[in-house]
Write a protein that holds these residues in place. Structure first.
Motif, mmCIF file in Angstrom:
data_model
loop_
_atom_site.group_PDB
_atom_site.id
_atom_site.type_symbol
_atom_site.label_atom_id
_atom_site.label_comp_id
_atom_site.label_asym_id
_atom_site.label_seq_id
_atom_site.Cartn_x
_atom_site.Cartn_y
_atom_site.Cartn_z
ATOM 1 N N GLN A 82 45.068 48.478 11.388
ATOM 2 C CA GLN A 82 45.043 48.262 9.729
ATOM 3 C C GLN A 82 45.536 49.590 9.125
ATOM 4 O O GLN A 82 45.270 50.650 9.667
ATOM 5 C CB GLN A 82 43.726 48.228 9.549
ATOM 6 C CG GLN A 82 43.263 48.312 8.004
ATOM 7 C CD GLN A 82 43.880 46.925 7.163
ATOM 8 O OE1 GLN A 82 44.988 47.432 6.417
ATOM 9 N NE2 GLN A 82 43.272 46.063 7.190
ATOM 10 N N ASN A 84 46.106 50.172 5.898
ATOM 11 C CA ASN A 84 45.344 50.515 4.694
ATOM 12 C C ASN A 84 44.000 51.446 4.762
ATOM 13 O O ASN A 84 43.379 51.139 5.842
ATOM 14 C CB ASN A 84 45.179 49.304 3.722
ATOM 15 C CG ASN A 84 46.331 48.476 3.604
ATOM 16 O OD1 ASN A 84 47.190 49.100 3.013
ATOM 17 N ND2 ASN A 84 46.205 47.305 4.029
ATOM 18 N N ARG A 86 40.290 53.128 4.494
ATOM 19 C CA ARG A 86 39.318 52.266 4.620
ATOM 20 C C ARG A 86 38.367 53.069 3.491
ATOM 21 O O ARG A 86 38.284 54.393 3.548
ATOM 22 C CB ARG A 86 38.314 52.378 5.828
ATOM 23 C CG ARG A 86 39.078 51.317 6.784
ATOM 24 C CD ARG A 86 38.253 51.318 8.159
ATOM 25 N NE ARG A 86 38.908 50.340 8.780
ATOM 26 C CZ ARG A 86 39.918 50.423 9.847
ATOM 27 N NH1 ARG A 86 40.299 51.442 9.984
ATOM 28 N NH2 ARG A 86 40.611 49.260 10.442
ATOM 29 N N ASP A 93 37.877 44.965 8.605
ATOM 30 C CA ASP A 93 39.121 44.102 8.282
ATOM 31 C C ASP A 93 38.986 42.484 8.577
ATOM 32 O O ASP A 93 40.197 41.949 8.952
ATOM 33 C CB ASP A 93 40.045 44.745 9.355
ATOM 34 C CG ASP A 93 40.133 46.310 9.089
ATOM 35 O OD1 ASP A 93 40.288 46.775 7.961
ATOM 36 O OD2 ASP A 93 40.202 47.087 9.789
ATOM 37 N N SER A 142 43.382 40.691 4.179
ATOM 38 C CA SER A 142 44.509 41.707 4.003
ATOM 39 C C SER A 142 44.280 42.988 3.676
ATOM 40 O O SER A 142 45.348 44.043 3.680
ATOM 41 C CB SER A 142 45.343 41.005 2.632
ATOM 42 O OG SER A 142 44.295 40.708 1.595
ATOM 43 N N ARG A 143 43.174 43.350 3.152
ATOM 44 C CA ARG A 143 42.734 44.865 3.065
ATOM 45 C C ARG A 143 41.259 44.856 3.367
ATOM 46 O O ARG A 143 40.465 44.089 3.594
ATOM 47 C CB ARG A 143 42.615 45.185 1.418
ATOM 48 C CG ARG A 143 44.106 44.942 0.781
ATOM 49 C CD ARG A 143 44.025 46.009 -0.301
ATOM 50 N NE ARG A 143 45.605 46.224 -0.714
ATOM 51 C CZ ARG A 143 46.257 47.149 -0.245
ATOM 52 N NH1 ARG A 143 46.054 47.932 0.808
ATOM 53 N NH2 ARG A 143 47.469 47.296 -0.819
ATOM 54 N N ASN A 166 47.928 36.250 2.519
ATOM 55 C CA ASN A 166 48.402 37.722 1.880
ATOM 56 C C ASN A 166 48.403 37.392 0.361
ATOM 57 O O ASN A 166 49.284 38.073 -0.279
ATOM 58 C CB ASN A 166 49.617 38.107 2.400
ATOM 59 C CG ASN A 166 49.432 38.632 3.860
ATOM 60 O OD1 ASN A 166 48.405 39.216 4.038
ATOM 61 N ND2 ASN A 166 50.301 38.321 4.640
ATOM 62 N N PRO A 174 47.476 42.697 8.314
ATOM 63 C CA PRO A 174 48.288 43.886 8.228
ATOM 64 C C PRO A 174 49.421 43.782 9.103
ATOM 65 O O PRO A 174 50.511 44.487 9.228
ATOM 66 C CB PRO A 174 47.545 44.948 8.802
ATOM 67 C CG PRO A 174 46.287 44.522 9.542
ATOM 68 C CD PRO A 174 46.097 43.058 8.696
#
Length: 185
Positions: A82, A84, A86, A93, A142-143, A166, A174
């Motif tokens: 991942q 992105n 956290r 995730d 996706s996030r 997504n 990701p």
């Protein structure tokens, strides 16, 4: 491997209780988004029984008594690739599949659009009429979610708007060109 471990935990939970965990821990005093999630329910089945026993299942995930859980990372709920950031150590995730439609998490088991997880829905293997090998149980998000402990829309999602992957539902990955899922079998 994380998805496989969650899938095995779900089946061990089912073997114990004769159903998969509810999408949120049952609590009539809390809204679904305030409750603990399905991930809390499988903690004992992913070698996190001590954490499970220390958390207060009668309180919301953001309650003062559960703040140490929000600050506790559980690697099974975190995708190692991942990219992105956290929001906190317990961010997850992965999300559980509620089915199809904006109201998927509130549908009854016998609704053709219902998935395995709903806020208050109890699903057994026999309720999965399309077959367990054709039904998504858990998927990449996706996030990162706020926490694996967060109930409601944070950790339970349905396909409601195109693009389904997504897109606005937050179901995605990701990984470029790939979404990883664990099926109910």
């Amino acid at each position: 491997n994380n998805l496989k471990m969650m899938g095995l935990a779900m089946h061990n939970y089912h073997d114990t209780f004769n159903h998969f965990p509810r999408g949120t821990v049952e609590n009539d005093d809390l809204e679904p988004d305030e409750r603990l999630s399905w991930a809390f329910s499988i903690l004992p089945y992913i070698e996190q029984a001590n954490l499970y026993n220390e958390l207060d299942k009668e309180s919301g995930w953001e309650s003062k008594g559960n703040q140490f859980g929000v600050q506790t990372a559980v690697p099974v709920f975190q995708n190692p690739s991942q990219p992105n950031p956290r929001p906190n150590p317990s961010a997850s995730d992965y999300v559980a599949m509620a089915g199809v439609g904006e109201d998927a998490a509130t549908l009854e088991n016998n609704d053709p659009k219902a998935g395995i997880f709903g806020y208050d829905r109890v699903c057994r293997i026999r309720d999965i009429t399309d077959g367990t090998s054709n039904t998504i149980m858990i998927t990449d998000a996706s996030r990162p979610t706020p926490s694996y402990l967060a109930g409601g829309k944070a950790t339970i999602r349905g396909f409601s708007q195109s693009p389904y992957l997504n897109g606005p539902d937050g179901i995605g990955s990701p990984h470029r060109g790939v979404v990883q899922v664990v099926l109910a079998d």
